[in-house]
Write a protein that holds these residues in place. Sequence first.
Motif, PDB file in Angstrom:
ATOM      1  N   ARG A 188       1.113  -1.038   0.099  1.00 22.71           N
ATOM      2  CA  ARG A 188       0.163   0.275   0.134  1.00 22.71           C
ATOM      3  C   ARG A 188       1.019   1.327  -0.420  1.00 22.71           C
ATOM      4  NH1 ARG A 188      -5.079   1.667  -1.382  1.00 22.71           N
ATOM      5  NH2 ARG A 188      -4.826  -1.139  -2.007  1.00 22.71           N
ATOM      6  N   LEU A 189       2.095   0.982   1.212  1.00 18.77           N
ATOM      7  CA  LEU A 189       2.416   2.374   0.921  1.00 18.77           C
ATOM      8  C   LEU A 189       3.564   2.803  -0.241  1.00 18.77           C
ATOM      9  CD1 LEU A 189       3.628   4.471   2.796  1.00 18.77           C
ATOM     10  CD2 LEU A 189       5.805   3.360   3.397  1.00 18.77           C
ATOM     11  N   LYS A 190       3.540   1.303  -1.250  1.00 16.59           N
ATOM     12  CA  LYS A 190       4.888   0.852  -2.696  1.00 16.59           C
ATOM     13  C   LYS A 190       3.971   2.019  -3.315  1.00 16.59           C
ATOM     14  CE  LYS A 190       7.538  -2.086  -5.451  1.00 16.59           C
ATOM     15  NZ  LYS A 190       6.380  -1.825  -5.824  1.00 16.59           N
ATOM     16  N   SER A 553      -6.583  -3.933  -0.068  1.00 15.12           N
ATOM     17  CA  SER A 553      -7.353  -3.988  -1.050  1.00 15.12           C
ATOM     18  C   SER A 553      -7.749  -5.388  -1.903  1.00 15.12           C
ATOM     19  CB  SER A 553      -7.157  -2.927  -2.104  1.00 15.12           C
ATOM     20  OG  SER A 553      -5.375  -3.920  -2.326  1.00 15.12           O
ATOM     21  N   ASP A 554      -6.619  -6.590  -0.642  1.00 13.63           N
ATOM     22  CA  ASP A 554      -6.752  -8.229  -1.111  1.00 13.63           C
ATOM     23  C   ASP A 554      -7.960  -8.927  -0.854  1.00 13.63           C
ATOM     24  OD1 ASP A 554      -4.990  -8.245  -3.066  1.00 13.63           O
ATOM     25  OD2 ASP A 554      -3.144  -8.044  -2.215  1.00 13.63           O
ATOM     26  N   SER A 578      -9.022   5.577  -0.633  1.00 16.06           N
ATOM     27  CA  SER A 578      -7.122   5.580  -1.155  1.00 16.06           C
ATOM     28  C   SER A 578      -6.499   4.455  -0.598  1.00 16.06           C
ATOM     29  CB  SER A 578      -6.563   6.610  -0.626  1.00 16.06           C
ATOM     30  OG  SER A 578      -7.391   7.714  -0.629  1.00 16.06           O
ATOM     31  N   SER A 579      -6.791   4.547   1.072  1.00 15.94           N
ATOM     32  CA  SER A 579      -6.813   2.821   1.950  1.00 15.94           C
ATOM     33  C   SER A 579      -6.434   1.503   1.511  1.00 15.94           C
ATOM     34  CB  SER A 579      -6.566   2.371   3.065  1.00 15.94           C
ATOM     35  OG  SER A 579      -6.346   3.915   3.370  1.00 15.94           O
ATOM     36  N   GLY A 580      -7.793   1.299   0.059  1.00 18.31           N
ATOM     37  CA  GLY A 580      -7.825   0.396  -0.499  1.00 18.31           C
ATOM     38  C   GLY A 580      -9.691  -0.873  -0.081  1.00 18.31           C
TER      39      GLY A 580
END
Lengths: 643, 183
Positions: A188-190, A553-554, A578-580
């Motif tokens: 996520r950070l990537k 997000s998975d 935005s955090s998925g």
Amino acid sequence: MEQKENEKSMDSDSETMLKKVYEKSIDPASQTILLKAKQEGVETAWDRYEKQLPQCSFGQLGVCCRNCNMGPCRIDPFGEGAEKGICGATADIIVARNLLRTIAAGAAAHSDHARDAVLAFKKMSEGAAGSYAIKDEAKLLSLASEYGIPTEGKNREKVASELADALLLEFGKQTGSLLCTMRAPEPRLKLWTELGIVPRGIDREIVECMHRTHMGVDNNATHILLQGLRTGLSDGWGGSMIATDVQDILFGTPQPRMSTVNLGVLSRDKVNVIVHGHEPILSEMIVEAAEDSELLKLAQEKGAAGINVAGICCTGNETLMRHGTPIAGTFLQQELAVITGAVEAMVVDVQCVMPSLGELSGCYHTKFISTSPKADFPNTVRMEFHEEKAYETAKEIIRVAVENFPFRNPEKVNIPREKQECMVGFSAEAILNALGGSPDPLIEAIKSGAVWGVGAVVGCNNVKIKHNYGHVNLVKELIKNNVLVVTTGCNAIACAEAGLLVPEASELAGEGLKAVCKALGIPPVLHMGSCVDISRILVLSSVLANRLGMDISDLPVAGAAPEWMSEKAVSIGAYVVSSGVFTVLGTVPPVLGSQAVTALLTRDLNNVVGASFAVEPDPFKAAALMLEHIDGKRKSLGLNSDR
Amino acid sequence: MKDLIIRPERCLGCRSCEIACAVAHSKSKSLFSALGEQPAPKKRIYVDCSPNLEISIPITCRHCEDAPCVSVCPTKALSQDEVTSIVSHNPDRCVDCWTCSMVCPRFLPLYRLIRVIGCWTSSMAYNRGVISRQTDAGVKCDLCQGRDIPACVEACPTHALVFYELEEIPGTKLPETTSELTG
């Protein structure tokens, strides 16, 4: 004969009145008081909503721009009139700019709340705020180590002081990125880094929003919205997260406990003090001062059986989570609480406090006391609150309430019967504890399908949706389908009022979830706190994702804000997506005036951050959308996806 | 009979009436759904501004059968199609005498306002502009058939548009004769 006819017409009058009241709220306590309001001729938000109808179409579509004084400009959505503002801004640009300003306001509200919490923390560490102390030392130390503060050989106040300085730096940071973002799963950070949306200083992102939306700066809808995501992240993984952390250190990390909710928590024979707004800094002191022996004695002298503190909105959630202080209601019940005629003092700090309370309190004996140096209201008693004299001010406030007790008019009092038990206090730490210290049991339950997924349901009330109808039905639908629900804010209070926050509510859950809840002795809906505590949900989902070595997000997770209304909710939506996390909104945000922005939010964001928004006012259909999303995620993970 | 009365002194120029009109004449009748409709729904009301009067005026024509404005027009600048009853305005023949506005209940309040202000130069240009635009678009105000109150009236936040029996509003009763007006 005539009399009979009169009776008949009165019957049909009260029938229409009743019908109208039933249309406004699903909650019987609220219905009772709405009827009282009608009979007493007192106005509520619902009445004012009717007077606003029909609402401005340009506003609803987001195509009105007031950012410079060549305007105001608006775009004709049907293409016959103006297609551009005077500067040449199209509907896409105007809608995107307006949305960015909304996110900025929401992020500002959460983050400025956080700043005050840190400043109180700082004063406490320096001995300048004697009413406060460190309640969770373990969290202090773990946070200190996260912020790289050496703790050896230092007393805890020194550690707290250095931590406070480090936290304050996050607000004005000019280089690097917010430290809390390191808690997000690596992929996520990537992703954020690649997109250039890792939030920098908390204040900086908000300032930049205002700069970008000034006349003639950022005029590309996509480019504008990316800043919206970054600003949202500066709230969720910045301001809100810091607020939660610091409040836990100062007031204790919530642990499961029982309490009661709804207007029925107001007491017939005690002095009723309501704390309403969003910050625990004051309400913690009020709760303490209500137990002060001197004031209890005064209450007795005034003929009261004691002092009863109850909360409304998130300041209520904060004291509920940590002390089990009862809650009198959600956002839309703030006026109703006063209309019971049994409230001696309505004490408010910031956010979601209706200015109507001033005039309304005048119809009863209620003292409307505003306390924040930032927030004044019409017809209030100003009792400004400063950390240095926190407990003294809290005592003074309670004293005003107690002295007001003899002025309660018994003829005007109607306290509804409804008073519902609830189990609250599920911080991320508490949930992991309940699971035996590791997320593995929950992961196993998800894998087996006993827990089909996790639904994060949050947000306000909105007169556009029948009070609590969206909240309660959406959540019931989810648990029926074995989705474990985590909740905060007014959704949590709504669920509590509907009896969904007790372990017995697992009877309403599907077989799988029911068994899990029974084994752990928890409700199928877990109250995680106030709206800044949505950061707890982010932390919990990161723990799950990290344990599985994947991205948020998975996960088979979906979010919803069935009755949202505030700008804070828009900022929350921005950081949750935005955090998925796929998120369903129950009311339409003012963006439909731009096809490009609408498509981006509801579709294209999927390709950018792996999640998007959907809008669905019908809670049953909204639940279906969330379930469908969870099914899809389960399928991608190779889990059973056939409900 | 009820009609839509325009009270120009109350209009703030927000154009809410225009959008409400378009939505009321869309297929879906809902703002959010009407946005994507093809063809785009057409409005029958236009907010025009009168720079001389420094006011905005919502203008809409019903193209009534046997339109009185047509029958009183001394220069035959206004004419009406016998089949569609669409009223057309020929600016070349118009001498800006304002007689048409005196007999139209919708414009009477505007006419009175203008008489009070004493500004005679602004007026009919806007009135007839709208009539021609509606003529081009082939649409006319139908008072929102099927609704109790026309959508524009409902949408007007300042009640610049009202829907009343003409007699109910003081000052909107039509004069019996032209001399009553001018006298």
